[in-house]
Design an enzyme around this catalytic site. Sequence first.
Site, PDB file in Angstrom:
ATOM      1  N   HIS A 268       6.531 -27.988 -12.008  1.00  0.00           N
ATOM      2  CA  HIS A 268       6.667 -28.624 -13.327  1.00  0.00           C
ATOM      3  C   HIS A 268       6.258 -30.088 -13.216  1.00  0.00           C
ATOM      4  O   HIS A 268       7.063 -30.970 -12.937  1.00  0.00           O
ATOM      5  CB  HIS A 268       8.112 -28.505 -13.820  1.00  0.00           C
ATOM      6  CG  HIS A 268       8.264 -28.769 -15.288  1.00  0.00           C
ATOM      7  ND1 HIS A 268       8.693 -27.825 -16.190  1.00  0.00           N
ATOM      8  CD2 HIS A 268       8.022 -29.875 -16.027  1.00  0.00           C
ATOM      9  CE1 HIS A 268       8.724 -28.331 -17.398  1.00  0.00           C
ATOM     10  NE2 HIS A 268       8.312 -29.595 -17.323  1.00  0.00           N
TER      11      HIS A 268
ATOM     12  N   HIS B 226       3.471 -32.757 -15.258  1.00  0.00           N
ATOM     13  CA  HIS B 226       2.522 -32.935 -16.358  1.00  0.00           C
ATOM     14  C   HIS B 226       1.372 -33.855 -15.960  1.00  0.00           C
ATOM     15  O   HIS B 226       1.593 -34.960 -15.448  1.00  0.00           O
ATOM     16  CB  HIS B 226       3.228 -33.514 -17.578  1.00  0.00           C
ATOM     17  CG  HIS B 226       4.189 -32.567 -18.234  1.00  0.00           C
ATOM     18  ND1 HIS B 226       3.834 -31.771 -19.301  1.00  0.00           N
ATOM     19  CD2 HIS B 226       5.487 -32.276 -17.953  1.00  0.00           C
ATOM     20  CE1 HIS B 226       4.883 -31.046 -19.674  1.00  0.00           C
ATOM     21  NE2 HIS B 226       5.894 -31.328 -18.870  1.00  0.00           N
TER      22      HIS B 226
ATOM     23  N   ASP C  65      -0.632 -35.593 -17.864  1.00  0.00           N
ATOM     24  CA  ASP C  65      -0.621 -36.862 -18.592  1.00  0.00           C
ATOM     25  C   ASP C  65       0.629 -37.682 -18.307  1.00  0.00           C
ATOM     26  O   ASP C  65       0.809 -38.765 -18.881  1.00  0.00           O
ATOM     27  CB  ASP C  65      -0.772 -36.636 -20.097  1.00  0.00           C
ATOM     28  CG  ASP C  65       0.216 -35.625 -20.652  1.00  0.00           C
ATOM     29  OD1 ASP C  65       0.943 -34.999 -19.857  1.00  0.00           O
ATOM     30  OD2 ASP C  65       0.265 -35.447 -21.886  1.00  0.00           O
TER      31      ASP C  65
ATOM     32  N   GLY D  18       6.503 -30.313 -25.770  1.00  0.00           N
ATOM     33  CA  GLY D  18       6.717 -31.198 -26.894  1.00  0.00           C
ATOM     34  C   GLY D  18       8.158 -31.113 -27.367  1.00  0.00           C
ATOM     35  O   GLY D  18       9.046 -30.677 -26.623  1.00  0.00           O
TER      36      GLY D  18
ATOM     37  N   HIS E  45       9.174 -24.539 -21.810  1.00  0.00           N
ATOM     38  CA  HIS E  45      10.186 -25.586 -21.867  1.00  0.00           C
ATOM     39  C   HIS E  45      11.352 -25.080 -22.718  1.00  0.00           C
ATOM     40  O   HIS E  45      11.195 -24.806 -23.907  1.00  0.00           O
ATOM     41  CB  HIS E  45       9.619 -26.842 -22.527  1.00  0.00           C
ATOM     42  CG  HIS E  45       8.761 -27.686 -21.638  1.00  0.00           C
ATOM     43  ND1 HIS E  45       7.480 -27.328 -21.284  1.00  0.00           N
ATOM     44  CD2 HIS E  45       9.011 -28.882 -21.033  1.00  0.00           C
ATOM     45  CE1 HIS E  45       6.957 -28.274 -20.515  1.00  0.00           C
ATOM     46  NE2 HIS E  45       7.869 -29.230 -20.341  1.00  0.00           N
TER      47      HIS E  45
ATOM     48  N   GLU F 225      16.329 -27.966 -22.461  1.00  0.00           N
ATOM     49  CA  GLU F 225      16.233 -29.396 -22.150  1.00  0.00           C
ATOM     50  C   GLU F 225      16.789 -30.195 -23.336  1.00  0.00           C
ATOM     51  O   GLU F 225      17.852 -30.797 -23.238  1.00  0.00           O
ATOM     52  CB  GLU F 225      14.781 -29.793 -21.861  1.00  0.00           C
ATOM     53  CG  GLU F 225      14.619 -31.267 -21.505  1.00  0.00           C
ATOM     54  CD  GLU F 225      13.159 -31.688 -21.393  1.00  0.00           C
ATOM     55  OE1 GLU F 225      12.902 -32.722 -20.741  1.00  0.00           O
ATOM     56  OE2 GLU F 225      12.279 -31.013 -21.962  1.00  0.00           O
TER      57      GLU F 225
ATOM     58  N   ASP G 225       8.565 -33.544 -13.222  1.00  0.00           N
ATOM     59  CA  ASP G 225       8.261 -33.577 -14.643  1.00  0.00           C
ATOM     60  C   ASP G 225       7.119 -34.564 -14.912  1.00  0.00           C
ATOM     61  O   ASP G 225       5.994 -34.156 -15.193  1.00  0.00           O
ATOM     62  CB  ASP G 225       9.498 -33.915 -15.465  1.00  0.00           C
ATOM     63  CG  ASP G 225       9.353 -33.561 -16.941  1.00  0.00           C
ATOM     64  OD1 ASP G 225       8.438 -32.788 -17.280  1.00  0.00           O
ATOM     65  OD2 ASP G 225      10.163 -34.043 -17.740  1.00  0.00           O
TER      66      ASP G 225
END
Length: 396
Positions: A31, A33, A35, A192, A219, A222, A336
């Site tokens: 996990h 990302h 970006d 998102g 996701h 969370e 993350d």
Amino acid sequence: MYSAEFSTGVSADAAADVDIDFRSLPKVSLHDHLDGGLRPATIIELAADVGHELPSTDPVALDQWFRESADSGSLVRYLETFEHTVAVMQTKEALFRVAKEFVEDLADDGVVYGEVRWAPEQHLSRGLTLDEAVEAVQAGLDAGVEAVAATGRPIQVGQLITAMRHADRGQEIAELALRHRDKGAVGFDIAGAEDGFPPSRFKDAFTYLAEHQFPVTIHAGEAAGVDSIVDALVSGRALRLGHGVRIAEDIQVDFAPAGDAGGEQQSPEAPGSGEGLAMVTLGRVAAWVRDRGIPLECSPSSNLQTGATAPFGEGIENHPFDLLYQTGFKVTINVDNRLMSGVTLSDEYELLVEVFDYDLDDLLEITLNAAEAAFLPLEEREALVEYITEGFQGRA
């Protein structure tokens, strides 16, 4: 229902008792990302190329800005920091560079297998098509793997093609993922704002992926609770849960401090509040996730920053990771977003050792959880498990 007893003691001095070179351990990153893992210096250079204004053009100051902005306790505020990273990732050249450096940074942190998630639909403002964006990232990942191999280190990386929850492009992105399934794409995700945008919005896309036997991680658990996890499992047919930490809301803890035979019922934050024994009872959803070995992609520092662990108390010691680990859930360790959280995977390993008194055997078990959960063919997962096991044994 499931009930079991487990120890709730934690040690603030654990790090002094464990001598581990965390960076040298072979790791799996599930996990992470794209970006959320840019180098500050790269952001500054790419921003200058496209005329994007940043909070600072000093790498150290910009790095600090990202960390402070992310450390708000709000997932919404946390996600706002991505406006700057996404803005500089809108060309083939930029996507290639970011992806290549991403792999190099993973390897420098001891990662031998990584899955990189990102949303191609967010990278089209300068004329790229969805397929061109995916191809640019894959070229960068391949170049990164080649550069790492030239230094004598092995690493394997795959793309998790992600659809944004608030958009209505689920089917389109699912089809994009399938077009690239034999060219670097290993799975599908939605990301998102979780609260208010349930997986059921993409139910048809998830059915389409299941019909084509393409793996999905979602996701869930969370920014929203157990209902979100159920929807991820039912509507999304998720094979893994991104974060998933709020599954602990479906766990009842009866906490008995050391020397207190009677004990008293406590909320889930009790396991991190002191030393003693606790009886835990799993609700129906928690038991389903645990019993079927559905992996949880936990990100300790990020979970604290976004408020995912707020229902269980303040501070990392109240993260339900240890409760989940000790009661048999397939927990995994992840970062993350390395830039926003200011951590590496090695940092997260060290943090859990400090807080929960884990040793090398614990870290190996958790790492093997991740290896076994990788979106790889069985034979490749078995080889990965063997490689990691040998790597840990060589450092015992």
